[in-house]
Design a protein around this motif. Sequence first.
Motif, PDB file in Angstrom:
ATOM      1  N   PRO A   1      11.221  19.809   0.154  1.00  0.00           N
ATOM      2  CA  PRO A   1      11.894  18.626  -0.391  1.00  0.00           C
ATOM      3  C   PRO A   1      10.864  17.649  -0.951  1.00  0.00           C
ATOM      4  O   PRO A   1       9.784  17.465  -0.375  1.00  0.00           O
ATOM      5  CB  PRO A   1      12.589  18.010   0.835  1.00  0.00           C
ATOM      6  CG  PRO A   1      12.393  18.977   1.962  1.00  0.00           C
ATOM      7  CD  PRO A   1      11.237  19.833   1.619  1.00  0.00           C
ATOM      8  N   THR A   2      11.186  17.007  -2.077  1.00  0.00           N
ATOM      9  CA  THR A   2      10.283  16.027  -2.678  1.00  0.00           C
ATOM     10  C   THR A   2      11.070  14.814  -3.157  1.00  0.00           C
ATOM     11  O   THR A   2      12.263  14.899  -3.436  1.00  0.00           O
ATOM     12  CB  THR A   2       9.500  16.624  -3.867  1.00  0.00           C
ATOM     13  OG1 THR A   2      10.411  16.944  -4.924  1.00  0.00           O
ATOM     14  CG2 THR A   2       8.747  17.878  -3.454  1.00  0.00           C
ATOM     15  N   GLY A   3      10.359  13.685  -3.239  1.00  0.00           N
ATOM     16  CA  GLY A   3      10.971  12.444  -3.707  1.00  0.00           C
ATOM     17  C   GLY A   3      10.286  11.964  -4.959  1.00  0.00           C
ATOM     18  O   GLY A   3      10.304  12.616  -5.999  1.00  0.00           O
ATOM     19  N   GLY A   4       9.596  10.812  -4.857  1.00  0.00           N
ATOM     20  CA  GLY A   4       8.927  10.256  -6.022  1.00  0.00           C
ATOM     21  C   GLY A   4       7.613  10.931  -6.349  1.00  0.00           C
ATOM     22  O   GLY A   4       7.034  10.687  -7.409  1.00  0.00           O
ATOM     23  N   GLY A   5       7.107  11.749  -5.433  1.00  0.00           N
ATOM     24  CA  GLY A   5       5.867  12.476  -5.669  1.00  0.00           C
ATOM     25  C   GLY A   5       4.612  11.659  -5.428  1.00  0.00           C
ATOM     26  O   GLY A   5       3.502  12.139  -5.660  1.00  0.00           O
ATOM     27  N   THR A   6       4.738  10.420  -4.921  1.00  0.00           N
ATOM     28  CA  THR A   6       3.565   9.567  -4.734  1.00  0.00           C
ATOM     29  C   THR A   6       2.659  10.083  -3.617  1.00  0.00           C
ATOM     30  O   THR A   6       1.468   9.774  -3.593  1.00  0.00           O
ATOM     31  CB  THR A   6       3.976   8.121  -4.422  1.00  0.00           C
ATOM     32  OG1 THR A   6       4.744   8.098  -3.208  1.00  0.00           O
ATOM     33  CG2 THR A   6       4.808   7.544  -5.550  1.00  0.00           C
ATOM     34  N   LYS A   7       3.230  10.852  -2.684  1.00  0.00           N
ATOM     35  CA  LYS A   7       2.442  11.387  -1.577  1.00  0.00           C
ATOM     36  C   LYS A   7       2.586  12.900  -1.483  1.00  0.00           C
ATOM     37  O   LYS A   7       2.383  13.486  -0.414  1.00  0.00           O
ATOM     38  CB  LYS A   7       2.850  10.720  -0.260  1.00  0.00           C
ATOM     39  CG  LYS A   7       2.696   9.204  -0.260  1.00  0.00           C
ATOM     40  CD  LYS A   7       3.159   8.599   1.048  1.00  0.00           C
ATOM     41  CE  LYS A   7       3.121   7.080   0.984  1.00  0.00           C
ATOM     42  NZ  LYS A   7       4.129   6.529   0.055  1.00  0.00           N
ATOM     43  N   LEU A   8       2.924  13.521  -2.592  1.00  0.00           N
ATOM     44  CA  LEU A   8       3.144  14.967  -2.578  1.00  0.00           C
ATOM     45  C   LEU A   8       1.860  15.730  -2.281  1.00  0.00           C
ATOM     46  O   LEU A   8       1.895  16.864  -1.808  1.00  0.00           O
ATOM     47  CB  LEU A   8       3.729  15.415  -3.923  1.00  0.00           C
ATOM     48  CG  LEU A   8       4.385  16.805  -3.963  1.00  0.00           C
ATOM     49  CD1 LEU A   8       5.488  16.906  -2.924  1.00  0.00           C
ATOM     50  CD2 LEU A   8       4.935  17.088  -5.343  1.00  0.00           C
ATOM     51  N   HIS A   9       0.708  15.098  -2.537  1.00  0.00           N
ATOM     52  CA  HIS A   9      -0.559  15.753  -2.238  1.00  0.00           C
ATOM     53  C   HIS A   9      -0.984  15.548  -0.784  1.00  0.00           C
ATOM     54  O   HIS A   9      -2.016  16.055  -0.366  1.00  0.00           O
ATOM     55  CB  HIS A   9      -1.654  15.238  -3.171  1.00  0.00           C
ATOM     56  CG  HIS A   9      -1.915  13.761  -3.072  1.00  0.00           C
ATOM     57  ND1 HIS A   9      -0.935  12.808  -3.229  1.00  0.00           N
ATOM     58  CD2 HIS A   9      -3.061  13.070  -2.811  1.00  0.00           C
ATOM     59  CE1 HIS A   9      -1.454  11.603  -3.080  1.00  0.00           C
ATOM     60  NE2 HIS A   9      -2.744  11.738  -2.822  1.00  0.00           N
ATOM     61  N   TRP A  10      -0.186  14.802  -0.024  1.00  0.00           N
ATOM     62  CA  TRP A  10      -0.454  14.654   1.401  1.00  0.00           C
ATOM     63  C   TRP A  10      -0.008  15.909   2.132  1.00  0.00           C
ATOM     64  O   TRP A  10       0.908  16.609   1.709  1.00  0.00           O
ATOM     65  CB  TRP A  10       0.281  13.451   1.969  1.00  0.00           C
ATOM     66  CG  TRP A  10      -0.268  12.125   1.576  1.00  0.00           C
ATOM     67  CD1 TRP A  10      -1.072  11.840   0.506  1.00  0.00           C
ATOM     68  CD2 TRP A  10      -0.055  10.879   2.245  1.00  0.00           C
ATOM     69  NE1 TRP A  10      -1.363  10.505   0.461  1.00  0.00           N
ATOM     70  CE2 TRP A  10      -0.758   9.883   1.507  1.00  0.00           C
ATOM     71  CE3 TRP A  10       0.661  10.497   3.365  1.00  0.00           C
ATOM     72  CZ2 TRP A  10      -0.755   8.541   1.889  1.00  0.00           C
ATOM     73  CZ3 TRP A  10       0.670   9.170   3.743  1.00  0.00           C
ATOM     74  CH2 TRP A  10      -0.037   8.205   3.010  1.00  0.00           C
TER      75      TRP A  10
ATOM     76  N   ALA B   1       5.769  -0.506   0.695  1.00  0.00           N
ATOM     77  CA  ALA B   1       5.573   0.834   0.140  1.00  0.00           C
ATOM     78  C   ALA B   1       5.483   0.728  -1.371  1.00  0.00           C
ATOM     79  O   ALA B   1       6.001  -0.228  -1.966  1.00  0.00           O
ATOM     80  CB  ALA B   1       6.739   1.748   0.532  1.00  0.00           C
ATOM     81  N   PRO B   2       4.838   1.673  -2.033  1.00  0.00           N
ATOM     82  CA  PRO B   2       4.797   1.657  -3.500  1.00  0.00           C
ATOM     83  C   PRO B   2       6.203   1.621  -4.091  1.00  0.00           C
ATOM     84  O   PRO B   2       7.129   2.248  -3.555  1.00  0.00           O
ATOM     85  CB  PRO B   2       4.089   2.978  -3.841  1.00  0.00           C
ATOM     86  CG  PRO B   2       3.295   3.313  -2.627  1.00  0.00           C
ATOM     87  CD  PRO B   2       4.102   2.824  -1.470  1.00  0.00           C
ATOM     88  N   GLU B   3       6.360   0.885  -5.181  1.00  0.00           N
ATOM     89  CA  GLU B   3       7.684   0.731  -5.774  1.00  0.00           C
ATOM     90  C   GLU B   3       8.290   2.064  -6.197  1.00  0.00           C
ATOM     91  O   GLU B   3       9.507   2.233  -6.176  1.00  0.00           O
ATOM     92  CB  GLU B   3       7.622  -0.216  -6.976  1.00  0.00           C
ATOM     93  CG  GLU B   3       7.392  -1.668  -6.607  1.00  0.00           C
ATOM     94  CD  GLU B   3       7.612  -2.591  -7.786  1.00  0.00           C
ATOM     95  OE1 GLU B   3       7.772  -2.085  -8.923  1.00  0.00           O
ATOM     96  OE2 GLU B   3       7.634  -3.820  -7.572  1.00  0.00           O
ATOM     97  N   ASP B   4       7.455   3.019  -6.612  1.00  0.00           N
ATOM     98  CA  ASP B   4       7.982   4.298  -7.074  1.00  0.00           C
ATOM     99  C   ASP B   4       8.096   5.334  -5.965  1.00  0.00           C
ATOM    100  O   ASP B   4       8.548   6.450  -6.203  1.00  0.00           O
ATOM    101  CB  ASP B   4       7.137   4.855  -8.225  1.00  0.00           C
ATOM    102  CG  ASP B   4       5.641   4.880  -7.904  1.00  0.00           C
ATOM    103  OD1 ASP B   4       5.226   4.286  -6.891  1.00  0.00           O
ATOM    104  OD2 ASP B   4       4.887   5.487  -8.684  1.00  0.00           O
ATOM    105  N   ALA B   5       7.708   4.972  -4.742  1.00  0.00           N
ATOM    106  CA  ALA B   5       7.973   5.848  -3.603  1.00  0.00           C
ATOM    107  C   ALA B   5       9.467   5.801  -3.299  1.00  0.00           C
ATOM    108  O   ALA B   5      10.152   4.827  -3.612  1.00  0.00           O
ATOM    109  CB  ALA B   5       7.171   5.403  -2.389  1.00  0.00           C
ATOM    110  N   THR B   6       9.993   6.851  -2.683  1.00  0.00           N
ATOM    111  CA  THR B   6      11.418   6.896  -2.357  1.00  0.00           C
ATOM    112  C   THR B   6      11.640   6.663  -0.869  1.00  0.00           C
ATOM    113  O   THR B   6      10.726   6.773  -0.054  1.00  0.00           O
ATOM    114  CB  THR B   6      12.023   8.254  -2.739  1.00  0.00           C
ATOM    115  OG1 THR B   6      11.348   9.295  -2.011  1.00  0.00           O
ATOM    116  CG2 THR B   6      11.920   8.505  -4.235  1.00  0.00           C
ATOM    117  N   VAL B   7      12.887   6.346  -0.550  1.00  0.00           N
ATOM    118  CA  VAL B   7      13.276   6.157   0.850  1.00  0.00           C
ATOM    119  C   VAL B   7      12.959   7.414   1.668  1.00  0.00           C
ATOM    120  O   VAL B   7      12.354   7.344   2.740  1.00  0.00           O
ATOM    121  CB  VAL B   7      14.776   5.822   0.941  1.00  0.00           C
ATOM    122  CG1 VAL B   7      15.288   5.966   2.368  1.00  0.00           C
ATOM    123  CG2 VAL B   7      15.040   4.411   0.421  1.00  0.00           C
ATOM    124  N   GLY B   8      13.347   8.575   1.145  1.00  0.00           N
ATOM    125  CA  GLY B   8      13.125   9.817   1.880  1.00  0.00           C
ATOM    126  C   GLY B   8      11.661  10.139   2.044  1.00  0.00           C
ATOM    127  O   GLY B   8      11.218  10.553   3.128  1.00  0.00           O
ATOM    128  N   GLY B   9      10.879   9.949   0.984  1.00  0.00           N
ATOM    129  CA  GLY B   9       9.459  10.243   1.054  1.00  0.00           C
ATOM    130  C   GLY B   9       8.716   9.309   1.987  1.00  0.00           C
ATOM    131  O   GLY B   9       7.790   9.726   2.700  1.00  0.00           O
TER     132      GLY B   9
END
Length: 386
Positions: free
Chosen positions: A49-58, A113-121
Amino acid sequence: MIEGVTVGQAGPEDAVGGVLPRWVALPESVEEVAAVLRACAERDLAVVPTGGGTKLHWGAPPERCDVRLDLSRLDKILEHAAGDLVVRAQAGVTMGALAAALADEGQELAVDAPEDATVGGTLATGAAGPRAFRYGTPRDLLIGVTVVLADGTVARSGGKVVKNVAGYDLGKLFTGSYGTLGVIAEATFRLHPLPAARRWVRSEVEAADLPGIAAALAASQAEPSAAEVERPEPGARPVLAVLAEGAAAESRAAALRELVGGGEISDAPPPWWGLVPRDETLVEARFPATGLAAVLEAAERAGLALRGSVLSGRVLLAPAAPVEAEVLAGLRRRVEAAGGRVNVLAAPHAGLDRWGQVSALPLMRRVKERFDPGRRMSPGRFVGGI
């Protein structure tokens, strides 16, 4: 592939930790998320599952990734009970959109949190911002959650009012699990009124003075909401920023300025306040209040820039180049000796011990077996290869 759900071939931009999925699914409701997971279960397909992708590399790269479950279309604020200080939102709502909607009613979700981060992420990574010292982490503000399990079962816990906390443990389990237990589809949060005013005190301090200053701030009757430090490179003088918000913010900021030994007061934060580096390599240190001096020294020895909270005991360390295993081991040894722990949130290469020793690992593996026995949910992304 799945009736009613948009599914397409994945492209290079859809890779997760260098692992390219075969498909991208874009559900628009909880029911569609459940349909995707049922279809994947029938075919033994792994899902990330992915959201805004701001932490997808975590987190570690997944062992396999057949379907990237893009939750960006679950972007509705379902209910805002302003009188109860409660909001219920879908996982794909961005933190910026949520903040704007709540501000119209004079309220906020006190999560930086970053504005482009999502609730789920934000929940899935367990990210916490500067004001966690006063308000707690996202998990502390979560009072209800809707999740979809690996077999497509929809489960709900908690409620939409603060006093109803039945099933709250489900929210605790999924927060910070990196999508390895299932999909966070909706979340209900406790809100706070927007502060009448905010003032930041900014001051350059000596690294040796920081532990004493932090102790004084934590005990101060001026009640700071947060205190963040930035040391952009080893050897530089740290810059400390302290936030006072609410009633009499100006006079309280003046009192805090005296505690930190001077500085300037502003109604705007420094540009680095709460900023999460998006570097390829990012290390996190968590520690008790008594461990601050050891963490500062360990980061200095490791040659790492430092930014984070001196009050809630969490700093992010960003090296100029990929961190070497020996450097990481030395950093971890010193921080653990002070009662803390070190996690590698992001790294461009394998071979690093991302999580260190985790005493609760046997329990965490049993939880993984209970919720995802087929190991289809983000397999290998979390601690111990979970």
